[in-house]
Design a protein around this motif. Structure first.
Motif, PDB file in Angstrom:
ATOM      1  N   ALA A 241       0.426 -61.588 -40.707  1.00 24.33           N
ATOM      2  CA  ALA A 241      -0.556 -60.687 -41.299  1.00 24.33           C
ATOM      3  C   ALA A 241      -0.326 -60.625 -42.798  1.00 24.33           C
ATOM      4  CB  ALA A 241      -0.443 -59.294 -40.689  1.00 24.33           C
ATOM      5  N   TRP A 242      -1.407 -60.424 -43.539  1.00 20.46           N
ATOM      6  CA  TRP A 242      -1.260 -60.190 -44.977  1.00 20.46           C
ATOM      7  C   TRP A 242      -1.950 -58.880 -45.316  1.00 20.46           C
ATOM      8  CZ3 TRP A 242      -5.501 -60.100 -48.406  1.00 20.46           C
ATOM      9  CH2 TRP A 242      -6.724 -60.534 -47.865  1.00 20.46           C
ATOM     10  N   VAL A 243      -1.425 -58.213 -46.322  1.00 24.95           N
ATOM     11  CA  VAL A 243      -1.889 -56.871 -46.659  1.00 24.95           C
ATOM     12  C   VAL A 243      -2.960 -56.920 -47.726  1.00 24.95           C
ATOM     13  CG1 VAL A 243      -1.201 -54.658 -47.664  1.00 24.95           C
ATOM     14  CG2 VAL A 243       0.273 -55.776 -45.981  1.00 24.95           C
TER      15      VAL A 243
ATOM     16  N   GLU B  57      -3.970 -54.593 -42.646  1.00 27.29           N
ATOM     17  CA  GLU B  57      -3.162 -55.766 -42.343  1.00 27.29           C
ATOM     18  C   GLU B  57      -4.075 -56.770 -41.652  1.00 27.29           C
ATOM     19  OE1 GLU B  57       0.380 -54.940 -40.192  1.00 27.29           O
ATOM     20  OE2 GLU B  57       1.182 -53.560 -41.688  1.00 27.29           O
TER      21      GLU B  57
ATOM     22  N   TYR C  41      -5.827 -53.628 -36.543  1.00 25.74           N
ATOM     23  CA  TYR C  41      -4.666 -53.087 -37.251  1.00 25.74           C
ATOM     24  C   TYR C  41      -3.703 -52.447 -36.261  1.00 25.74           C
ATOM     25  CZ  TYR C  41      -1.923 -50.360 -40.556  1.00 25.74           C
ATOM     26  OH  TYR C  41      -0.894 -49.819 -41.263  1.00 25.74           O
TER      27      TYR C  41
ATOM     28  N   THR D 106       0.472 -53.534 -35.524  1.00 26.06           N
ATOM     29  CA  THR D 106       1.510 -52.689 -36.081  1.00 26.06           C
ATOM     30  C   THR D 106       2.853 -52.949 -35.410  1.00 26.06           C
ATOM     31  OG1 THR D 106      -0.117 -50.989 -36.595  1.00 26.06           O
ATOM     32  CG2 THR D 106       2.192 -50.315 -36.555  1.00 26.06           C
TER      33      THR D 106
ATOM     34  N   CYS E  22       4.705 -59.690 -41.739  1.00 27.20           N
ATOM     35  CA  CYS E  22       3.653 -59.278 -42.650  1.00 27.20           C
ATOM     36  C   CYS E  22       3.989 -59.714 -44.071  1.00 27.20           C
ATOM     37  CB  CYS E  22       3.486 -57.767 -42.588  1.00 27.20           C
ATOM     38  SG  CYS E  22       2.029 -57.161 -43.451  1.00 27.20           S
TER      39      CYS E  22
ATOM     40  N   ASN F  76       7.650 -52.076 -40.685  1.00 23.70           N
ATOM     41  CA  ASN F  76       7.360 -53.170 -39.766  1.00 23.70           C
ATOM     42  C   ASN F  76       8.678 -53.845 -39.420  1.00 23.70           C
ATOM     43  OD1 ASN F  76       4.504 -53.022 -39.593  1.00 23.70           O
ATOM     44  ND2 ASN F  76       4.333 -53.995 -41.597  1.00 23.70           N
TER      45      ASN F  76
ATOM     46  N   ASP G 114       8.706 -57.334 -43.309  1.00 26.23           N
ATOM     47  CA  ASP G 114       7.702 -57.461 -44.360  1.00 26.23           C
ATOM     48  C   ASP G 114       8.235 -58.410 -45.422  1.00 26.23           C
ATOM     49  OD1 ASP G 114       5.898 -55.719 -43.241  1.00 26.23           O
ATOM     50  OD2 ASP G 114       6.648 -53.970 -44.322  1.00 26.23           O
TER      51      ASP G 114
END
Length: 244
Positions: free
Chosen positions: A84-86, A105, A143, A147, A152, A184, A187
């Motif tokens: 995932a990327w923020v 995310e 999202y 989680t 991430c 998380n 990250d």
């Protein structure tokens, strides 16, 4: 609720998440404690400067996100990776001044089972980012499904920029909270500081040994260096680099 069920309203996210395999795409847990403790590791990335990106058809975010995917694929011995990327959600002047969290995310899938150059991959990452932003309406349940379960990536620019008070610039003072829990399981944050970059790994110390995360950081550092020094290489060459 299955990933497919939670994303049925949006076929795009269903397609992306159907490629995510928690047992394969996440770094294997090597500790088993009851403590949820935040571990931190910061590694400078020497050599590459923001001037390198001038005139490029891809952004810093796309470059370092791709480096994260390649590093994880190398670390895990895979030909594909999902993470995932923020996205900070502050894409307008109005939202820039909004108080609170607007982040998403966004899952993204990388397929390295093809012959393609690094530049082609970087342009694909750019397009995947834009496609993800085009499907934000279906993100709320996506999202929730991600989680704590997925690696991430986060790119933060100008971290040390600080406001001025009466013409005097306020100093940047990092505060370490030793009692903090991990947001998380892992990250991977890329920090832009003084026109250079640092890798910041925020991980659950109750699940991962520091030595494991330090080894991942060496993969990332080696991957980034090879990418910016050899922008025309095939992706396969990067995946086949000797272990650091």
């Amino acid at each position: 609720q299955s990933r497919r069920g939670s994303c049925a309203e949006d076929g795009y996210w269903t397609y992306i998440l159907n490629h995510y395999d928690e047992k394969r795409h996440r770094i294997p847990i090597d500790r088993n404690t009851e403590h949820d403790e935040k571990g931190e590791l910061r590694i400078p990335l020497p050599g590459i400067r923001d001037s390198w990106f001038e005139g490029k058809r891809f952004s810093e975010n796309a470059f370092f996100l791709t480096a994260a995917a390649l590093s994880l694929a190398r670390f895990l011995g895979l030909q594909e990776i999902a993470l995932a990327w923020v996205y900070n959600g502050r894409d307008s002047a109005e939202k820039m001044d909004t108080i609170g969290l607007l982040i998403h995310e966004l899952p993204i899938f990388f397929d390295f089972n093809r012959e393609l150059s690094l530049e082609e991959l970087l342009l694909e990452t750019r397009d995947s980012i834009l496609n993800g932003l085009g499907h934000l309406d279906g993100m709320s349940e996506v999202y929730a499904s991600l989680t704590d379960r997925v690696n991430c990536f986060l790119f933060q620019q100008n971290l040390h920029d600080s406001p001025s008070v009466d013409g005097r610039k306020m100093p940047f003072v990092p505060v370490v909270d030793k009692e903090a829990t991990a947001s998380n399981i892992l990250d991977m944050e890329l920090l832009k500081i003084d026109r250079g970059y640092q890798l910041y790994l925020d991980y659950d110390r109750g699940l991962y040994r520091k030595e494991t995360i330090a080894r991942l950081s060496r993969y990332y550092e080696q991957t980034v260096e090879h990418m910016w020094r050899n922008p025309g290489v095939p992706v396969a060459e990067i995946l086949n680099l000797a272990k650091p």
